[in-house]
Scaffold this motif. Sequence first.
Motif, mmCIF file in Angstrom:
data_model
loop_
_atom_site.group_PDB
_atom_site.id
_atom_site.type_symbol
_atom_site.label_atom_id
_atom_site.label_comp_id
_atom_site.label_asym_id
_atom_site.label_seq_id
_atom_site.Cartn_x
_atom_site.Cartn_y
_atom_site.Cartn_z
ATOM 1 N N CYS A 1 -52.311 -19.559 -10.720
ATOM 2 C CA CYS A 1 -52.459 -18.115 -10.520
ATOM 3 C C CYS A 1 -52.118 -17.657 -9.103
ATOM 4 C CB CYS A 1 -53.854 -17.653 -10.916
ATOM 5 S SG CYS A 1 -55.187 -18.310 -9.912
ATOM 6 N N PHE A 2 -51.420 -18.507 -8.335
ATOM 7 C CA PHE A 2 -51.016 -18.131 -6.977
ATOM 8 C C PHE A 2 -49.606 -17.554 -6.972
ATOM 9 C CE2 PHE A 2 -54.549 -20.831 -5.971
ATOM 10 C CZ PHE A 2 -55.094 -20.234 -4.833
ATOM 11 N N MET B 1 -50.956 -23.657 1.591
ATOM 12 C CA MET B 1 -50.668 -23.911 0.179
ATOM 13 C C MET B 1 -51.398 -25.110 -0.434
ATOM 14 S SD MET B 1 -46.668 -22.800 -0.116
ATOM 15 C CE MET B 1 -46.048 -23.367 1.451
ATOM 16 N N ASP B 2 -52.391 -25.658 0.229
ATOM 17 C CA ASP B 2 -53.181 -26.741 -0.367
ATOM 18 C C ASP B 2 -53.864 -26.258 -1.647
ATOM 19 O OD1 ASP B 2 -52.655 -27.344 2.382
ATOM 20 O OD2 ASP B 2 -54.202 -28.876 2.309
ATOM 21 N N CYS B 3 -54.214 -24.996 -1.681
ATOM 22 C CA CYS B 3 -54.887 -24.389 -2.825
ATOM 23 C C CYS B 3 -54.026 -24.428 -4.089
ATOM 24 C CB CYS B 3 -55.244 -22.941 -2.503
ATOM 25 S SG CYS B 3 -53.830 -21.974 -1.889
ATOM 26 N N VAL B 4 -52.739 -24.285 -3.916
ATOM 27 C CA VAL B 4 -51.813 -24.216 -5.045
ATOM 28 C C VAL B 4 -51.845 -25.512 -5.861
ATOM 29 C CG1 VAL B 4 -49.382 -23.986 -5.696
ATOM 30 C CG2 VAL B 4 -50.330 -22.554 -3.876
ATOM 31 N N SER B 5 -51.911 -26.625 -5.182
ATOM 32 C CA SER B 5 -51.836 -27.915 -5.881
ATOM 33 C C SER B 5 -53.065 -28.225 -6.732
ATOM 34 C CB SER B 5 -51.568 -29.047 -4.886
ATOM 35 O OG SER B 5 -52.602 -29.120 -3.929
ATOM 36 N N VAL B 6 -54.182 -27.537 -6.504
ATOM 37 C CA VAL B 6 -55.386 -27.813 -7.289
ATOM 38 C C VAL B 6 -55.679 -26.764 -8.357
ATOM 39 C CG1 VAL B 6 -56.465 -29.151 -5.435
ATOM 40 C CG2 VAL B 6 -56.958 -26.697 -5.631
ATOM 41 N N ILE C 1 -46.176 -19.373 -7.864
ATOM 42 C CA ILE C 1 -45.952 -20.668 -7.216
ATOM 43 C C ILE C 1 -46.914 -21.668 -7.847
ATOM 44 C CG2 ILE C 1 -47.466 -20.004 -5.310
ATOM 45 C CD1 ILE C 1 -45.829 -21.843 -3.483
ATOM 46 N N ALA C 2 -46.384 -22.803 -8.269
ATOM 47 C CA ALA C 2 -47.203 -23.804 -8.958
ATOM 48 C C ALA C 2 -47.260 -25.137 -8.215
ATOM 49 C CB ALA C 2 -46.673 -24.027 -10.369
ATOM 50 N N GLU C 3 -46.474 -25.256 -7.157
ATOM 51 C CA GLU C 3 -46.475 -26.503 -6.379
ATOM 52 C C GLU C 3 -46.607 -26.188 -4.899
ATOM 53 O OE1 GLU C 3 -43.025 -28.825 -7.220
ATOM 54 O OE2 GLU C 3 -43.383 -28.826 -9.373
ATOM 55 N N LYS C 4 -47.306 -27.060 -4.206
ATOM 56 C CA LYS C 4 -47.481 -26.894 -2.768
ATOM 57 C C LYS C 4 -46.135 -27.029 -2.064
ATOM 58 C CE LYS C 4 -49.694 -28.843 1.273
ATOM 59 N NZ LYS C 4 -50.561 -29.854 1.840
ATOM 60 N N GLY C 5 -45.879 -26.106 -1.166
ATOM 61 C CA GLY C 5 -44.665 -26.155 -0.357
ATOM 62 C C GLY C 5 -45.009 -26.495 1.079
ATOM 63 N N GLU C 6 -44.045 -26.307 1.947
ATOM 64 C CA GLU C 6 -44.233 -26.574 3.370
ATOM 65 C C GLU C 6 -44.895 -25.381 4.049
ATOM 66 O OE1 GLU C 6 -43.448 -29.162 5.578
ATOM 67 O OE2 GLU C 6 -43.197 -30.362 3.767
#
Length: 110
Positions: free
Chosen positions: A25-26, A15-20, A80-85
Amino acid sequence: MAYVVTDGCIRCKYMDCVSVCPVDCFYAGENMLVINPDECIDCGVCEPECPAEAILPDTDPRAAEWVALNADYAAKWPNIAEKGEAPADADEWKGKEGKLALLDPAPATH
């Protein structure tokens, strides 16, 4: 043009991609993320952020089989708009090939 998530994400889901992502769009399944191709603006900032190297531009021949899968699950899974675990065993699955059979079609519950 858009980017797509491939089977490299299955069971890794870092999920590193989500934070940027500037357009959020994830979409999240239980053990994989996908990109909504209708929302992706083709900026490419997600690709280098993926530790599993699971994100490709849809123009890459290796992405061909993943375009429809990303579109299909983006319509079913929550945004999903924020990085999770990441899963506790993500590193054990990183770099393994042929993980499509392990895809859990259920939407993320956490």
